[in-house]
Design a protein around this motif. Structure first.
Motif: not given
Length: 475
Positions: A389-404
């Motif tokens: 649970h952090g600044d990781f690609a899989d994490y951002h993609e799971h939560f749809n963080h488009d600006d990450a």
């Protein structure tokens, strides 16, 4: 092993906050919020009961993402789940019944419950659940009863009082040579094994000749404190000695042996005082003076042969078969209460530990995690790598963080274990030697490893300019 760690880190993203139907929100870049609902049991993991106040405190202590699982919040902050903490407080309150004066209404009520054995209330159930133990009388000596000042007692027994162990050992051996050869010298010691069994041992010398050696087993019902007190009691009848010297390396026991006691092993210390008072009245030869019992502190593990022999006898006693069950001391009862709380927390952690923590072999849930010694930034990186649970690609993609930003400067996707394999970081500072599976388990699975990881991350500036949250601005 590495594959398991990587897969479990990704799986824990889906596991997210294991809450009983909680409405969890995670806010990141630009203040965007995403509403996620999670079931209270995922992959057969039983969740902790809801405790918003504790969780708020844990999130204030820890630099973590909002979706960090509850078991991780409890484990990394050192907080106990509320039901375990309340049980601990109730058990300690029950233990304190053993130190109430004879006229206290709660003690009288507890004695009535013990006599009839009826479990008719929570108080009765907790009282009857306690092991058989001694009862301390705090009013045996009135507060105005004259007491020897601690400084005087330390001077009387030859306490260290600022001396080093080497100086104290040299002074004791010099003092030992001044003891008349006709006097009896008893070296006593206590020992407690890792499994909780305690024992005592002592040797007796007269005219520089060892004439007595004994080992005593006390099972699980005594502390080392109590074992030394009981070992000091057992001395032979002397017809020729003027004084009896009791030498032991436990400073607190040495101070308390001839003083009025209202603490643990009260009966033992009172018995010793009675024996000390009876020593001048013992049967002795006409030319032998009445003498007295003297207490002397001896530095432990300072290569004093007699004390080492007593220590060996104590270890043998602790390892031998314990006697039939008997009353536990008040000190061991308090340890029992503490152990029950730690055991409950450990059992709960084994049930709810995320798979990534199991893969890292983080099997304990300590009261004071060593990782809390790290600064907040490093602690956040360690917990993020452990949980995923952090600044990781899989994490951002799971939560749809488009600006990450999903990539490291080396071109690889951000991942919990990427810090270990990034070729830019390797060139800046050598990583710890060893097989990756073992090194990663050490760096992320232990407090000592987390300290080394924090040092390595600082040397490489990994999260500042190699794998930052946002790409660095070009100049």
């Amino acid at each position: 092993m590495l594959e398991l760690l990587t897969i479990s880190a990704s799986a824990d993203i889906i596991r997210s906050d294991i809450g009983g139907g909680y409405d969890n929100r995670c806010s990141f870049h630009g203040g965007c919020e995403y509403r996620i609902l999670f079931d209270c049991t995922i992959n057969n993991i039983t969740s902790y009961p809801p405790s918003p106040s504790l969780l708020t405190g844990a999130r204030a202590v820890l630099p973590v993402f909002r979706t960090t699982p509850k078991p991780v919040l409890y484990r990394e902050s050192g907080f106990s789940p509320p039901e375990i903490e309340l049980d601990r407080i109730a058990l300690l309150a029950t233990v304190r019944l053993r130190r109430l004066d004879p006229y206290h209404p709660l003690r009288r009520r507890a004695e009535q419950i013990a006599s009839n054995g009826r479990q008719i209330s929570r108080f009765a159930r907790r009282t009857l659940a306690l092991p058989n133990s001694e009862q301390i009388n705090p009013l045996q000596y009135a507060p105005w009863h004259p007491r020897e000042p601690r400084g005087n007692a330390q001077a009387r027994i030859g306490a260290p009082m600022g001396r080093t162990k080497e100086q104290a050992a040299a002074n004791f051996m010099a003092f030992q040579r001044t003891i008349p050869s006709s006097d009896i010298v008893i070296f006593s010691d206590g020992s407690r094994l890792a499994d909780g069994r305690a024992g005592g041992g002592y040797i007796g010398l007269q005219a520089h000749h060892q004439f007595l050696r004994s080992s005593l087993s006390y099972g699980h019902g005594k502390e080392v404190f109590d074992a030394e007190a009981e070992a000091a009691i057992a001395y032979p009848t002397a017809q020729f000695a003027t004084n009896l010297w009791i030498c032991l390396d436990n400073l607190e026991v040495a101070i308390r042996l001839l003083s009025p006691s209202t603490g643990s092993s009260q009966e033992i210390f009172e018995s010793f005082r009675t024996l000390a008072a009876a020593w001048p009245l013992r049967k002795r030869l006409p030319h032998t003076k009445s003498g007295s019992i003297q207490i002397r502190w001896v530095p432990g593990h300072a290569k004093i042969p007699e004390n080492e022999a007593a220590d060996l006898a104590a270890k043998e006693g602790a390892a031998s078969i314990p006697p039939a069950p008997h009353k536990s001391s008040y000190a061991s009862l308090k340890r029992y209460a503490k152990t029950q709380s730690l055991s409950a927390a450990q059992s709960q952690w084994e049930k709810v530990a995320p798979q990534s923590y199991q893969d890292l072999e983080i099997t304990t849930s300590p009261k004071r995690p060593g990782e809390l010694q790290l600064n907040r930034l490093d602690l956040g990186h360690v917990i993020a790598a452990r949980t995923g649970h952090g600044d990781f690609a899989d994490y951002h993609e799971h939560f749809n963080h488009d600006d990450a930003y999903l990539l490291c400067q080396c071109g690889a996707r951000k991942a919990p274990l990427h810090f270990f394999f990034c070729h830019i970081a390797k060139r800046r500072a050598p990583r710890p030697p060893g097989p990756p599976s073992e090194v990663i388990s050490f760096l992320l699975g232990t407090a000592k490893g987390a300290q080394k990881l924090a040092t390595w991350l600082a040397e490489t500036h990994f999260f500042e300019d190699i794998c930052p949250r946002q790409p660095l601005l070009s100049t």
